[in-house]
Design a protein around this motif. Structure first.
Motif, short mmCIF file in Angstrom:
data_model
loop_
_atom_site.label_atom_id
_atom_site.label_comp_id
_atom_site.label_asym_id
_atom_site.label_seq_id
_atom_site.Cartn_x
_atom_site.Cartn_y
_atom_site.Cartn_z
N LEU A 53 43.72 50.73 42.37
CA LEU A 53 42.70 51.37 43.41
C LEU A 53 41.78 50.06 43.66
N PHE A 54 41.21 49.45 42.68
CA PHE A 54 40.16 48.51 42.91
C PHE A 54 40.43 47.02 42.48
N PHE A 55 41.20 46.89 41.42
CA PHE A 55 40.99 45.69 40.75
C PHE A 55 42.52 44.99 40.88
N GLY A 56 43.32 45.40 41.73
CA GLY A 56 44.60 44.72 41.83
C GLY A 56 44.41 43.16 42.29
N PRO A 57 43.61 42.86 43.16
CA PRO A 57 43.39 41.29 43.75
C PRO A 57 42.86 40.77 42.54
N ALA A 58 42.22 41.39 41.68
CA ALA A 58 41.50 40.42 40.69
C ALA A 58 42.55 40.17 39.48
N LEU A 59 43.28 41.30 39.15
CA LEU A 59 44.25 40.99 38.11
C LEU A 59 45.38 40.12 38.37
N LEU A 60 45.93 40.30 39.92
CA LEU A 60 46.78 39.39 40.29
C LEU A 60 46.49 37.80 40.50
N GLY A 61 45.21 37.74 40.98
CA GLY A 61 44.55 36.40 41.12
C GLY A 61 44.10 35.87 39.81
N LEU A 62 43.74 36.66 38.81
CA LEU A 62 43.91 35.84 37.61
C LEU A 62 44.92 35.27 36.96
N ARG A 63 46.08 36.14 37.01
CA ARG A 63 47.44 35.72 36.77
C ARG A 63 47.81 34.60 37.44
N ARG A 64 47.69 34.45 38.71
CA ARG A 64 47.87 33.35 39.61
C ARG A 64 47.04 32.13 39.04
N ALA A 65 45.71 32.14 38.69
CA ALA A 65 44.89 31.19 38.19
C ALA A 65 45.49 30.76 36.73
N GLY A 66 46.30 31.39 35.98
CA GLY A 66 46.68 30.99 34.60
C GLY A 66 45.89 31.64 33.60
N ALA A 67 45.18 32.76 34.02
CA ALA A 67 44.35 33.43 32.95
C ALA A 67 45.45 34.45 32.43
N ALA A 68 45.04 35.17 31.25
CA ALA A 68 46.01 36.34 30.67
C ALA A 68 45.05 37.39 30.54
N PRO A 69 45.10 38.43 31.88
CA PRO A 69 44.29 39.58 32.05
C PRO A 69 44.84 40.56 30.78
N ALA A 70 43.89 41.33 30.40
CA ALA A 70 44.07 42.53 29.92
C ALA A 70 43.31 43.96 30.42
N VAL A 71 43.66 44.85 30.22
CA VAL A 71 42.96 46.08 30.94
C VAL A 71 42.46 47.07 29.61
#
Length: 250
Positions: A53-71
């Motif tokens: 609902l809120f963090f889709g752009p951040a999660l996908l953007g972090l992956r695009r930037a090469g980060a390894a996001p966790a929730v």
């Protein structure tokens, strides 16, 4: 005269739509403004479905930037006794967003109930979050700001806990915190038309999704079948948080 005004308004709207689409495509290709590269990022949420609902752009953007996001989700979302269902939906949603189950953690603590009227204990929550940050070697935390986007008490409690860790110097060295900007009602529900405003207004990190990535974020939200009431369908259609996340550093 009235016809001329309607024609002018229509022309302005067409230009705004075209400009927003072009800006969105360009921003999505060039990557998020001041995006962290690599590292371990933790998106801290209150309920299953917050990540979509809120963090889709951040999660996908972090992956695009090469980060390894966790929730790290701090409740099972059991307000209507659907906790077990919602935990499974969370894993499905994160899978759509490219986050494996090993990077998804749900805290189901009796003193952290899913309840919009309950402010969670700052000290307890801060202790749990810090343990997770240290165990996972997190160097970036992303969570809600003081407004919690929707004003939900549980969302605001996450901000209070992270703010406490930050202000007391308890976070590991080099660990930064980004908080998701809460915007007014009009901006919240103009979808990608908020992109030009978000680009013009000051912010520290800006994540903008392409049209394809936005569809991916919507698919993630559709995994939360137990939550798809009529008003959430409207939210998915119109909310700027399905397209853009503007964040500020603590």
């Amino acid at each position: 005269m009235a016809a001329a005004l309607w024609l002018l308004a229509g022309l302005v709207l067409v230009l705004l739509l075209a400009g927003a689409r072009r800006l969105r495509r360009g921003r999505a290709r060039s990557g998020p403004r001041a995006a962290p590269r690599g590292g371990r990022a933790l998106v801290l949420t209150a309920h299953p479905d917050d990540e979509a609902l809120f963090f889709g752009p951040a999660l996908l953007g972090l992956r695009r930037a090469g980060a390894a996001p966790a929730v790290l989700c701090c409740s099972a979302g059991n307000y209507y006794n659907q906790g077990e269902i919602r935990k499974k939906e969370l894993e499905e949603s994160c899978c759509v967003l490219g986050i494996p189950p090993s990077n998804v953690t749900v805290i189901d603590h009796r003193d952290l109930p899913d309840n919009p009227a309950v402010e969670w204990d700052t000290q307890l929550l801060a202790t749990i979050v810090l343990e997770h940050i240290e165990a996972k070697n997190i160097n970036l935390v992303v969570t809600f700001d003081a407004g919690g986007v929707s004003g939900h008490a549980n969302h605001v409690s996450l901000y209070a806990a992270v703010r406490y860790l930050h202000s007391e110097g308890k976070l590991p060295e080099g660990c930064r915190v980004l908080v998701l900007e809460s915007v007014g009602l009009v901006r919240k529900y103009i979808s990608f038309l908020d992109v030009p405003l978000s680009c013009l207004l000051p912010t520290d990190v800006l994540f903008i999704l392409s049209e394809e990535e936005t569809e991916q974020a919507k698919r993630a939200m559709r995994c939360h079948r137990s939550q798809l009431l009529w008003f959430r369908h409207l939210y998915v259609l119109f909310s700027r948080y399905m397209v853009v996340n503007s964040l500020r550093l603590l």
